[in-house]
Scaffold this motif. Sequence first.
Motif, mmCIF file in Angstrom:
data_model
loop_
_atom_site.group_PDB
_atom_site.id
_atom_site.type_symbol
_atom_site.label_atom_id
_atom_site.label_comp_id
_atom_site.label_asym_id
_atom_site.label_seq_id
_atom_site.Cartn_x
_atom_site.Cartn_y
_atom_site.Cartn_z
ATOM 1 N N ALA A 270 0.838 -1.195 0.000
ATOM 2 C CA ALA A 270 0.000 0.000 0.000
ATOM 3 C C ALA A 270 0.875 1.248 0.000
ATOM 4 O O ALA A 270 0.582 2.231 -0.695
ATOM 5 N N TRP A 271 1.967 1.212 0.773
ATOM 6 C CA TRP A 271 2.941 2.302 0.752
ATOM 7 C C TRP A 271 3.632 2.369 -0.614
ATOM 8 O O TRP A 271 3.806 3.442 -1.194
ATOM 9 N N MET A 272 4.004 1.199 -1.109
ATOM 10 C CA MET A 272 4.753 1.132 -2.357
ATOM 11 C C MET A 272 3.982 1.758 -3.512
ATOM 12 O O MET A 272 4.543 2.483 -4.345
ATOM 13 N N ALA A 273 2.680 1.466 -3.558
ATOM 14 C CA ALA A 273 1.850 1.972 -4.654
ATOM 15 C C ALA A 273 1.720 3.484 -4.640
ATOM 16 O O ALA A 273 1.374 4.097 -5.657
ATOM 17 N N ARG A 274 2.024 4.109 -3.502
ATOM 18 C CA ARG A 274 1.898 5.555 -3.369
ATOM 19 C C ARG A 274 3.248 6.265 -3.449
ATOM 20 O O ARG A 274 3.313 7.488 -3.330
ATOM 21 N N ALA A 275 4.302 5.499 -3.647
ATOM 22 C CA ALA A 275 5.644 6.080 -3.694
ATOM 23 C C ALA A 275 5.970 6.586 -5.101
ATOM 24 O O ALA A 275 5.526 6.021 -6.106
ATOM 25 N N ASP A 276 6.739 7.643 -5.151
ATOM 26 C CA ASP A 276 7.249 8.160 -6.429
ATOM 27 C C ASP A 276 8.556 7.485 -6.820
ATOM 28 O O ASP A 276 8.945 7.498 -7.989
ATOM 29 N N LEU A 277 9.225 6.889 -5.823
ATOM 30 C CA LEU A 277 10.518 6.256 -6.068
ATOM 31 C C LEU A 277 10.765 5.209 -4.995
ATOM 32 O O LEU A 277 10.499 5.443 -3.814
ATOM 33 N N PHE A 278 11.271 4.052 -5.415
ATOM 34 C CA PHE A 278 11.711 3.034 -4.465
ATOM 35 C C PHE A 278 13.226 2.926 -4.552
ATOM 36 O O PHE A 278 13.796 2.951 -5.654
ATOM 37 N N VAL A 279 13.880 2.791 -3.392
ATOM 38 C CA VAL A 279 15.346 2.685 -3.366
ATOM 39 C C VAL A 279 15.768 1.458 -2.577
ATOM 40 O O VAL A 279 15.314 1.251 -1.444
ATOM 41 N N LEU A 280 16.624 0.645 -3.185
ATOM 42 C CA LEU A 280 17.263 -0.483 -2.498
ATOM 43 C C LEU A 280 18.713 -0.108 -2.263
ATOM 44 O O LEU A 280 19.456 0.152 -3.222
ATOM 45 N N SER A 281 19.130 -0.068 -1.000
ATOM 46 C CA SER A 281 20.484 0.390 -0.663
ATOM 47 C C SER A 281 21.382 -0.735 -0.152
ATOM 48 O O SER A 281 22.439 -0.477 0.420
ATOM 49 N N SER A 282 21.006 -1.983 -0.380
ATOM 50 C CA SER A 282 21.664 -3.134 0.239
ATOM 51 C C SER A 282 23.135 -3.283 -0.110
ATOM 52 O O SER A 282 23.581 -2.941 -1.204
ATOM 53 N N ALA A 283 23.875 -3.876 0.850
ATOM 54 C CA ALA A 283 25.267 -4.240 0.621
ATOM 55 C C ALA A 283 25.363 -5.596 -0.070
ATOM 56 O O ALA A 283 26.341 -5.873 -0.767
ATOM 57 N N TRP A 284 24.384 -6.451 0.155
ATOM 58 C CA TRP A 284 24.294 -7.724 -0.557
ATOM 59 C C TRP A 284 22.851 -8.207 -0.531
ATOM 60 O O TRP A 284 22.072 -7.815 0.321
ATOM 61 N N GLU A 285 22.518 -9.061 -1.486
ATOM 62 C CA GLU A 285 21.194 -9.667 -1.586
ATOM 63 C C GLU A 285 21.353 -11.048 -2.222
ATOM 64 O O GLU A 285 22.456 -11.456 -2.583
ATOM 65 N N GLY A 286 20.230 -11.742 -2.376
ATOM 66 C CA GLY A 286 20.199 -12.946 -3.185
ATOM 67 C C GLY A 286 19.459 -12.608 -4.460
ATOM 68 O O GLY A 286 20.004 -12.592 -5.556
ATOM 69 N N SER A 287 18.177 -12.303 -4.286
ATOM 70 C CA SER A 287 17.354 -11.685 -5.321
ATOM 71 C C SER A 287 16.399 -10.780 -4.559
ATOM 72 O O SER A 287 15.579 -11.263 -3.777
ATOM 73 N N PRO A 288 16.487 -9.480 -4.725
ATOM 74 C CA PRO A 288 15.756 -8.537 -3.863
ATOM 75 C C PRO A 288 14.256 -8.493 -4.176
ATOM 76 O O PRO A 288 13.833 -7.912 -5.171
ATOM 77 N N ASN A 289 13.471 -9.089 -3.295
ATOM 78 C CA ASN A 289 12.024 -9.166 -3.523
ATOM 79 C C ASN A 289 11.364 -7.796 -3.538
ATOM 80 O O ASN A 289 10.474 -7.540 -4.354
ATOM 81 N N VAL A 290 11.764 -6.925 -2.620
ATOM 82 C CA VAL A 290 11.090 -5.623 -2.554
ATOM 83 C C VAL A 290 11.332 -4.812 -3.815
ATOM 84 O O VAL A 290 10.440 -4.085 -4.275
#
Length: 375
Positions: A270-290
């Motif tokens: 619900a938050w995501m749908a209202r965002a103008d921009l999403f940012v992933l700042s991770s140092a590592w991931e596997g496959s980033p779901n968000v």
Amino acid sequence: MTKNDGASRIAVLISFSGEGGVERMVLNLVEGFAARGHRVDLLAIRADSAHLGDLPDGVTLVDLGVRHSGLSIFPLARYLRRVRPVALLAAKDRAIRAAVIARRLAGTDTRIVGRLGTNLSAALEGRAGISRWLRVAPMRWIYPAVDKVVCVSEGVLEDTARLAGLTPGQLCVIRNPVVTPRLAALAAEAVDHPWAHDGSVPLILAAGRLTEQKDFDTLVRAFSQLRTRIQARLVILGDGRLRAKLRDRIEALGLVDAVAMPGFTPNPYAWMARADLFVLSSAWEGSPNVLTEALALGVPSVSTDCPSGPREVLAGGRFGRLVPVGDAEAMANAMAATLTAPLPEDLLKGAVSAYHRDASASAYLVALGVERATE
């Protein structure tokens, strides 16, 4: 495409150690299996998770009565001997180890498929030699007995092959079942926060556990730089042990009125749908779901080019800007550029078709040996 040769009993082993992405992805898979007519026994370690409130028809919760994967070996062996499922999917490294040992004790021929969702080399970087050895050595001893190891990205596959010494035939990549039939409905739910309804100021969203892996400190510093050019607001969804440290950083940069940390949110979409921009700042991931979820909702995104997954999800930068890990200035520049010229919503949604639940579930069922691949 796959062919279903009749309902099969499948076991899925997972430790519900938190409210994170692994648990959600496995439950999405379980729903996908059930939707295709298969009976599923969900073998739960730490079965008191909030994730387990509403399981679909055809899924039976089996509480193994333990709170650690290492303690699950004997109850799991008893289950395998009694029920004899045709296949078992073990999610996470320690569950894979337990499954192999339990099958040996049970003396059954249940097919074991393991799922790995983390770039372990990146996660272990900086650890002491003995700590690394204790994680990697069991993989080399136990994983050869696994019938198939599923990795969530090419980066995880390459890392796993190197660490565990597996051959290409023992490994495969299957994308996470991120995009589900209920995603749009969840995204349409209300958000009880004034920023979600104020379109006059761009809203930037991030989500994840407040740990070193997610590196929200770099995001906050980048946001501080962005604010010298663009008036914007930042919302960070999630909780964790670095919350106080992150709050101190926000206060030191004078951003208290521009950054909100609502904590763990059951429905981040619900938050995501209202965002103008999403940012992933991770140092590592596997496959980033968000990150995948944000694209599925048509939200323009920026990500670190961390190992591993973001480069694959964003197609090398085609569907969103990639920046070096820990580089606040580069992140601020990418955020500003994306807010100024966002990619079209339909293009972003189309970028993640391989991450739909049914496509992922179908591929897992082939790996588990209960469905046949067809052209």
